[in-house]
Motif scaffolding. Structure first.
Motif, PDB file in Angstrom:
ATOM      1  N   SER A 117     -27.689 112.532  64.610  1.00 27.69           N
ATOM      2  CA  SER A 117     -28.623 113.401  65.333  1.00 27.69           C
ATOM      3  C   SER A 117     -29.304 114.402  64.405  1.00 27.69           C
ATOM      4  N   LYS A 118     -28.767 114.590  63.190  1.00 26.97           N
ATOM      5  CA  LYS A 118     -29.410 115.480  62.220  1.00 26.97           C
ATOM      6  C   LYS A 118     -30.366 114.721  61.306  1.00 26.97           C
ATOM      7  N   SER A 119     -30.452 113.411  61.496  1.00 22.90           N
ATOM      8  CA  SER A 119     -31.317 112.577  60.665  1.00 22.90           C
ATOM      9  C   SER A 119     -32.709 112.498  61.272  1.00 22.90           C
ATOM     10  N   LYS A 120     -33.708 112.340  60.400  1.00 15.23           N
ATOM     11  CA  LYS A 120     -35.089 112.230  60.842  1.00 15.23           C
ATOM     12  C   LYS A 120     -35.781 111.121  60.064  1.00 15.23           C
ATOM     13  N   VAL A 122     -39.458 110.346  58.631  1.00 16.49           N
ATOM     14  CA  VAL A 122     -40.738 111.001  58.360  1.00 16.49           C
ATOM     15  C   VAL A 122     -41.622 110.029  57.580  1.00 16.49           C
ATOM     16  N   MET A 142     -33.345 107.040  64.823  1.00 15.05           N
ATOM     17  CA  MET A 142     -33.668 108.313  64.184  1.00 15.05           C
ATOM     18  C   MET A 142     -34.964 108.847  64.787  1.00 15.05           C
ATOM     19  N   PRO A 143     -34.977 110.106  65.205  1.00 15.34           N
ATOM     20  CA  PRO A 143     -36.212 110.651  65.775  1.00 15.34           C
ATOM     21  C   PRO A 143     -37.291 110.776  64.699  1.00 15.34           C
ATOM     22  N   GLU A 144     -38.521 110.503  65.097  1.00 19.28           N
ATOM     23  CA  GLU A 144     -39.645 110.628  64.178  1.00 19.28           C
ATOM     24  C   GLU A 144     -40.076 112.088  64.126  1.00 19.28           C
ATOM     25  N   ALA A 145     -40.383 112.575  62.931  1.00 13.20           N
ATOM     26  CA  ALA A 145     -40.810 113.954  62.750  1.00 13.20           C
ATOM     27  C   ALA A 145     -41.978 113.999  61.774  1.00 13.20           C
ATOM     28  N   SER A 146     -42.744 115.077  61.832  1.00 15.19           N
ATOM     29  CA  SER A 146     -43.874 115.229  60.914  1.00 15.19           C
ATOM     30  C   SER A 146     -43.477 116.017  59.672  1.00 15.19           C
ATOM     31  N   CYS A 148     -39.728 117.614  57.291  1.00 19.04           N
ATOM     32  CA  CYS A 148     -38.276 117.751  57.154  1.00 19.04           C
ATOM     33  C   CYS A 148     -38.003 118.818  56.099  1.00 19.04           C
TER      34      CYS A 148
END
Length: 158
Positions: A117-120, A122, A142-146, A148
């Motif tokens: 859950s701490k992984s992203k 990008v 892994m949730p996608e983020a813009s 990190c």
């Protein structure tokens, strides 16, 4: 504890130092204080004392083989790990996914924990891309983020 010591010995560390490290790690007790309440002491069977001078060095020695069998680039600093790859074709996506699978397998074999859950995921690119990033770590998407944060630096895809 034996696995950790064997890894350190396999690095070529003098056997007397390995014995000294074993004495440092074996038989440790720990207790925590929460809101002023001191909990019962428990014997520690793995890990290193937080805040110890040897802790980061022992972690790096233990995780020194995390990069093996990786076709993607992996970087490790203390307990922060990143894995990345330049994606130019679909095969690169598959290689990165295999690297994430191998990372998960390594953690199981080495009794380490990753908090998925701490992984992203990008995507850094100058091109516009609407393709979603569907990477998983230990069967968790892994949730996608813009952006990190890596070692205190914010990396952002603009």
């Amino acid at each position: 504890m034996a696995q950790e010591l064997a890894k350190i010995a396999n690095l070529g560390v003098d056997s007397r130092v390995v014995v000294w490290i074993r004495e440092f790690l074996v038989g440790r007790m720990q207790r925590v204080r929460v809101e002023g309440k001191l909990w019962q002491e428990v014997r520690m069977t793995s890990g290193v004392p937080q805040g110890s001078i040897l802790g980061p060095l022992l972690l790096l020695a233990y995780a020194n083989d995390i990069w093996r069998n990786m076709a993607s680039t992996i970087r490790l600093f203390a307990d922060v790990c990143i894995i990345y790859r330049k994606i130019t074709k679909n095969e690169d996506i598959e290689i990165l996914e295999k690297g994430l699978d191998r990372l998960g397998e390594w953690t199981v074999l080495n009794a380490m924990r990753i908090n998925p859950s701490k992984s992203k995921a990008v995507h850094f690119t100058r091109a516009r891309s609407n393709d979603p990033l569907n990477y998983s770590l230990m069967d968790t998407l892994m949730p996608e983020a813009s952006s990190c944060k890596y070692l205190g630096i914010i990396l952002r895809n603009n």
